[in-house]
Scaffold this active site. Structure first.
Site, PDB file in Angstrom:
ATOM      1  N   GLY A   1       0.760  -1.242   0.000  1.00  0.00           N
ATOM      2  CA  GLY A   1       0.000   0.000   0.000  1.00  0.00           C
ATOM      3  C   GLY A   1       0.785   1.283   0.000  1.00  0.00           C
ATOM      4  O   GLY A   1       0.213   2.362  -0.220  1.00  0.00           O
TER       5      GLY A   1
ATOM      6  N   GLY B   1       4.108  -3.665  -3.537  1.00  0.00           N
ATOM      7  CA  GLY B   1       4.074  -3.850  -4.982  1.00  0.00           C
ATOM      8  C   GLY B   1       4.493  -2.555  -5.652  1.00  0.00           C
ATOM      9  O   GLY B   1       5.639  -2.372  -6.063  1.00  0.00           O
TER      10      GLY B   1
ATOM     11  N   ARG C   1      -4.994   2.803 -16.157  1.00  0.00           N
ATOM     12  CA  ARG C   1      -5.147   3.609 -14.941  1.00  0.00           C
ATOM     13  C   ARG C   1      -5.777   4.993 -15.167  1.00  0.00           C
ATOM     14  O   ARG C   1      -6.644   5.394 -14.392  1.00  0.00           O
ATOM     15  CB  ARG C   1      -3.809   3.744 -14.204  1.00  0.00           C
ATOM     16  CG  ARG C   1      -3.179   2.384 -13.849  1.00  0.00           C
ATOM     17  CD  ARG C   1      -2.000   2.495 -12.898  1.00  0.00           C
ATOM     18  NE  ARG C   1      -2.429   2.878 -11.575  1.00  0.00           N
ATOM     19  CZ  ARG C   1      -2.302   4.085 -11.074  1.00  0.00           C
ATOM     20  NH1 ARG C   1      -1.702   5.025 -11.762  1.00  0.00           N
ATOM     21  NH2 ARG C   1      -2.756   4.350  -9.879  1.00  0.00           N
TER      22      ARG C   1
ATOM     23  N   TYR D   1      -9.116   5.224 -13.076  1.00  0.00           N
ATOM     24  CA  TYR D   1      -9.009   5.966 -11.812  1.00  0.00           C
ATOM     25  C   TYR D   1      -8.730   7.452 -12.022  1.00  0.00           C
ATOM     26  O   TYR D   1      -8.354   8.133 -11.064  1.00  0.00           O
ATOM     27  CB  TYR D   1      -7.860   5.426 -10.953  1.00  0.00           C
ATOM     28  CG  TYR D   1      -7.730   3.933 -10.847  1.00  0.00           C
ATOM     29  CD1 TYR D   1      -8.690   3.161 -10.196  1.00  0.00           C
ATOM     30  CD2 TYR D   1      -6.612   3.283 -11.365  1.00  0.00           C
ATOM     31  CE1 TYR D   1      -8.538   1.793 -10.078  1.00  0.00           C
ATOM     32  CE2 TYR D   1      -6.450   1.908 -11.250  1.00  0.00           C
ATOM     33  CZ  TYR D   1      -7.424   1.173 -10.601  1.00  0.00           C
ATOM     34  OH  TYR D   1      -7.260  -0.177 -10.482  1.00  0.00           O
TER      35      TYR D   1
ATOM     36  N   CYS E   1     -11.916   3.277 -29.589  1.00  0.00           N
ATOM     37  CA  CYS E   1     -13.152   3.992 -29.922  1.00  0.00           C
ATOM     38  C   CYS E   1     -13.997   4.303 -28.698  1.00  0.00           C
ATOM     39  O   CYS E   1     -15.130   3.828 -28.567  1.00  0.00           O
ATOM     40  CB  CYS E   1     -13.944   3.168 -30.916  1.00  0.00           C
ATOM     41  SG  CYS E   1     -12.943   2.780 -32.338  1.00  0.00           S
ATOM     42  N   GLU E   2     -13.427   5.042 -27.778  1.00  0.00           N
ATOM     43  CA  GLU E   2     -14.152   5.510 -26.594  1.00  0.00           C
ATOM     44  C   GLU E   2     -13.549   6.823 -26.168  1.00  0.00           C
ATOM     45  O   GLU E   2     -12.315   6.971 -26.187  1.00  0.00           O
ATOM     46  CB  GLU E   2     -13.956   4.548 -25.411  1.00  0.00           C
ATOM     47  CG  GLU E   2     -14.537   3.198 -25.605  1.00  0.00           C
ATOM     48  CD  GLU E   2     -14.749   2.471 -24.278  1.00  0.00           C
ATOM     49  OE1 GLU E   2     -14.835   3.128 -23.220  1.00  0.00           O
ATOM     50  OE2 GLU E   2     -14.834   1.251 -24.339  1.00  0.00           O
TER      51      GLU E   2
ATOM     52  N   TYR F   1       0.878  -1.920 -12.094  1.00  0.00           N
ATOM     53  CA  TYR F   1      -0.517  -1.896 -12.554  1.00  0.00           C
ATOM     54  C   TYR F   1      -0.628  -1.311 -13.965  1.00  0.00           C
ATOM     55  O   TYR F   1      -1.603  -0.625 -14.280  1.00  0.00           O
ATOM     56  CB  TYR F   1      -1.402  -1.151 -11.541  1.00  0.00           C
ATOM     57  CG  TYR F   1      -1.263  -1.699 -10.138  1.00  0.00           C
ATOM     58  CD1 TYR F   1      -1.742  -2.972  -9.837  1.00  0.00           C
ATOM     59  CD2 TYR F   1      -0.581  -1.000  -9.138  1.00  0.00           C
ATOM     60  CE1 TYR F   1      -1.579  -3.516  -8.561  1.00  0.00           C
ATOM     61  CE2 TYR F   1      -0.411  -1.541  -7.864  1.00  0.00           C
ATOM     62  CZ  TYR F   1      -0.919  -2.795  -7.590  1.00  0.00           C
ATOM     63  OH  TYR F   1      -0.753  -3.330  -6.343  1.00  0.00           O
TER      64      TYR F   1
HETATM   65  N1  LLP Z   1      -1.392  -6.988  -0.608  1.00  0.00           N
HETATM   66  C1  LLP Z   1      -2.700  -7.043  -0.891  1.00  0.00           C
HETATM   67  C2  LLP Z   1      -3.560  -7.975  -0.147  1.00  0.00           C
HETATM   68  C3  LLP Z   1      -3.236  -6.239  -1.926  1.00  0.00           C
HETATM   69  O1  LLP Z   1      -4.534  -6.306  -2.207  1.00  0.00           O
HETATM   70  C4  LLP Z   1      -2.385  -5.354  -2.637  1.00  0.00           C
HETATM   71  C5  LLP Z   1      -2.911  -4.512  -3.707  1.00  0.00           C
HETATM   72  C6  LLP Z   1      -1.009  -5.335  -2.293  1.00  0.00           C
HETATM   73  C7  LLP Z   1      -0.557  -6.159  -1.268  1.00  0.00           C
HETATM   74  C8  LLP Z   1      -0.018  -4.457  -3.002  1.00  0.00           C
HETATM   75  O2  LLP Z   1      -0.316  -3.130  -2.816  1.00  0.00           O
HETATM   76  P1  LLP Z   1       0.677  -1.980  -3.316  1.00  0.00           P
HETATM   77  O3  LLP Z   1       1.921  -2.036  -2.456  1.00  0.00           O
HETATM   78  O4  LLP Z   1       0.999  -2.223  -4.730  1.00  0.00           O
HETATM   79  O5  LLP Z   1      -0.100  -0.742  -3.103  1.00  0.00           O
HETATM   80  N2  LLP Z   1      -4.850  -1.379  -9.772  1.00  0.00           N
HETATM   81  C9  LLP Z   1      -4.720  -0.356  -8.762  1.00  0.00           C
HETATM   82  C10 LLP Z   1      -4.082  -0.881  -7.484  1.00  0.00           C
HETATM   83  C11 LLP Z   1      -4.778  -2.076  -6.886  1.00  0.00           C
HETATM   84  C12 LLP Z   1      -4.119  -2.600  -5.642  1.00  0.00           C
HETATM   85  C13 LLP Z   1      -4.737  -3.892  -5.199  1.00  0.00           C
HETATM   86  N3  LLP Z   1      -4.130  -4.511  -4.070  1.00  0.00           N
HETATM   87  C14 LLP Z   1      -3.974   0.828  -9.350  1.00  0.00           C
HETATM   88  O6  LLP Z   1      -3.606   0.789 -10.522  1.00  0.00           O
HETATM   89  O7  LLP Z   1      -3.763   1.822  -8.661  1.00  0.00           O
END
Ligand code: LLP
Length: 430
Positions: free
Chosen positions: A239, A275, A312, A316, A344-345, A373
Site C-alpha cells: 500500500g 508492490g 489507470r 481511476y 473507440c471511446e 498496474y
Molecule cells: N497486498 C494485498 C492484499 C493487496 O490487495 C495489494 C494490492 C497489495 C498487497 C499491493 O499493494 P501496493 O503495495 O501495490 O499498493 N490497480 C490499482 C491498485 C490495486 C491494488 C490492489 N491490491 C492501481 O492501478 O492503482
C-alpha cells in the site's frame, strides 16, 4: 529515484536510449530498469533489517517473469492472489515457503494447487473460506497454515476504487468475528492458525491510516492470544504510495520505524507485501505520436498506446507524467494538449490540458510511473495485441514478453460446426 534520464538529448533507461528499443520492438512497449527495481527492493528490505521480516513482492503489481525473477534473486518472497500468479512466482524461482496466498475469492481448485506447491500461508477472508480450505486440506491429507485477514475498519484516504480497509469493503474478516474465525481454524485438524493479516488499500500517501490499522491488529493479537491462540506472524500488506506528480508518500525507513513501533513487544515475525512502491517508478510505457489534430478549442495528440495498454487514467483518472523521448529544446514553448489513444471511446484519454512541448507525428513519448498496474491490467480490447515488455540492465536490454501476432491471438478461439463454412483462416486452419 529511478534510472530514466536524458543523456545527450535522448531519454535512456539506464544506459540504453529508448529510441534504440523502439527501433527493435516497435511501439508501444513497456520498459523496466533493473537498477531501479533492485534499488527499490533493497531500500524497502533494508528498512526492516534488525527485525524478523520477510518481503513478499506483490505480483499483482507486475507479474512479468523476468521482473519477479529479479526480486527472487534478491531473496524476495511473493504475495499471490491467484493460481496464475502462484504459477509465475514458482516459475520465477520463489520458494513455496516464501509464498503467501491472499485474496477474497480463492477457489477450491486454487487452494489445492497452492497446497501442492507447499506455500507458507493462506490469508483467509471469511468463515466460508475457512470451511472450504479445511475441506480441501483434509481431502489432500495436508495441513495449511492460516492467517486471518482482518478488516480493521480504517479509511486509507486513497482513491475509492483501491481502498480496502473500511467495513463497507468486501475485504477481510470483521474484527468482531475474528474470535469466531480463530476458534473455527483452531478446531480443524488440517488448519493451523499462525497469524493475522491486514491490507487497507493502495497508493497511500500518509502514515496515519497504516498506523491506525496496525495498532488495531496489535490489539487483536493480544486479545486472541488471551483466548489461547498462537499469533506468531503479522502480515501488514502493501500500500505504500509513490510519487506520480507531487505526492509525498512516507519514505520506507519512516514507514518501517512506525511498523517497528506498532509491533514492538509482540515478538511476531512480520510479512510485508509491497508492490507499487518497488516497481511503479521502475517502468515507463513508450508510445509514438500518430497524429496531431486541431479541433475547435482543443489540440489532440493521438498516440499509438491506448486505454487497453495502460488502464489507470481511464479507470481511476490517474495521472502519469508524459515526457518526450527527445529532450525538449531549452525554452521550448509548452502548450496544453489532450493526449488520447486510438480506441473507440472517449474514455481512451491519458491526459487533458497537459502542457507539452511541440510534438509531431513519429515522435516518441513516455508515460512515467507505469511499472506497477500497467502491463498487468492490459487487455486486448479492439483486438489490439498485448504490448511487449522490455527489461534493461545496464547497457543491455531484452524483450521479456513479446508482442503476439494476430494468429496467436486468435488461436484460442474456434468456430462451431454450424459456422464452419467460414474462410479457412478464420477456422484456425494453418
Ligand atoms: N497486498 C494485498 C492484499 C493487496 O490487495 C495489494 C494490492 C497489495 C498487497 C499491493 O499493494 P501496493 O503495495 O501495490 O499498493 N490497480 C490499482 C491498485 C490495486 C491494488 C490492489 N491490491 C492501481 O492501478 O492503482
Amino acid at each position: 529515484m529511478n534510472h530514466f534520464e536524458y543523456r545527450d538529448g535522448a531519454l535512456c533507461a539506464e544506459d540504453v536510449p529508448l529510441d534504440d528499443i523502439a527501433a527493435a520492438t516497435g511501439t508501444p512497449f513497456y520498459c523496466y530498469a533493473t537498477a531501479t527495481l533492485e534499488r527499490h527492493y533493497r531500500v524497502f528490505a533494508d528498512a526492516f533489517s534488525g527485525v524478523p521480516a520477510t518481503v513478499l513482492y506483490s505480483l499483482k503489481s507486475n507479474a512479468n517473469l523476468a521482473v519477479v525473477r529479479t526480486f527472487a534473486r534478491l531473496g524476495a518472497g511473493a504475495d499471490v492472489v491467484s493460481a496464475g500468479e502462484l504459477h509465475r512466482a514458482v516459475a520465477a524461482g520463489v520458494p513455496g515457503r516464501r509464498i503467501v496466498f491472499s485474496g477474497v475469492g480463492k477457489s477450491r481448485e486454487e487452494m489445492a494447487y497452492a497446497l501442492d506447491a507447499g506455500i507458507l500461508q493462506f490469508n483467509v477472508e471469511s468463515l466460508d473460506e475457512i470451511e472450504a480450505l479445511d475441506a480441501v486440506a483434509v481431502s489432500q491429507a495436508r495441513r495449511a497454515q492460516v492467517a486471518l485477514r482482518i478488516n480493521p475498519d480504517v479509511d486509507a484516504r486513497t482513491h475509492e476504487k483501491i481502498t480496502t480497509g473500511v467495513r463497507a469493503n468486501k475485504f477481510g474478516i470483521a474484527r468482531d468475528l475474528a474470535g469466531e474465525a480463530a476458534a473455527r481454524v483452531a478446531a480443524s485438524s488440517a488448519l493451523e492458525l499462525v497469524g493475522l493479516a491486514v491490507h487497507i488499500g493502495s497508493q497511500l500517501t500518509e502514515l496515519a491510516p497504516f498506523e491506525a490499522a496496525f495498532a488495531r491488529l496489535a490489539a487483536l493479537t493480544r486479545a486472541l492470544r488471551a483466548e489461547g491462540h498462537a499469533i506468531e506472524r503479522l502480515d501488514l500488506g502493501g500500500g505504500l504510495g509513490i510519487r506520480y506528480r507531487d505526492e509525498n508518500p512516507p519514505l520506507p525507513d519512516v514507514y518501517a520505524e512506525m511498523v517497528k513501533r506498532e509491533t514492538a513487544g509482540l515478538g511476531c515475525e512480520l510479512l510485508l507485501e509491497p508492490g507499487r512502491m518497488i516497481v511503479g517508478n521502475a517502468g515507463v510505457l513508450v508510445t509514438r505520436v500518430l497524429y496531431v489534430k486541431e479541433a475547435s478549442e482543443r489540440r489532440f495528440v493521438i498516440v499509438d498506446a491506448a486505454m487497453n495498454d495502460l488502464l489507470r487514467p481511464a479507470l481511476y483518472d490517474a495521472y502519469h507524467a508524459i515526457e518526450p523521448v527527445r529532450e525538449p529544446a531549452p525554452g521550448a514553448a509548452y502548450a496544453p494538449v489532450d493526449v488520447v489513444g486510438p480506441v473507440c471511446e472517449t474514455g481512451d484519454t491519458f491526459a487533458l490540458d497537459r502542457p507539452l512541448p511541440p510534438v509531431s507525428p513519429g515522435d516518441l513519448l513516455v508515460f512515467r510511473s507505469a511499472g506497477a498496474y500497467g502491463a498487468v491490467m492490459a487487455s486486448t480490447y479492439n483486438a489490439r495485441p498485448l504490448v511487449p515488455e522490455v527489461l534493461v540492465n545496464g547497457d543491455r536490454f531484452a524483450v521479456v514478453r513479446r508482442r503476439p501476432d494476430f494468429d496467436e491471438m486468435a488461436a484460442l478461439e474456434s468456430l462451431p460446426d454450424w459456422l464452419a463454412d467460414a474462410p479457412a483462416r478464420a477456422r484456425g486452419a494453418a
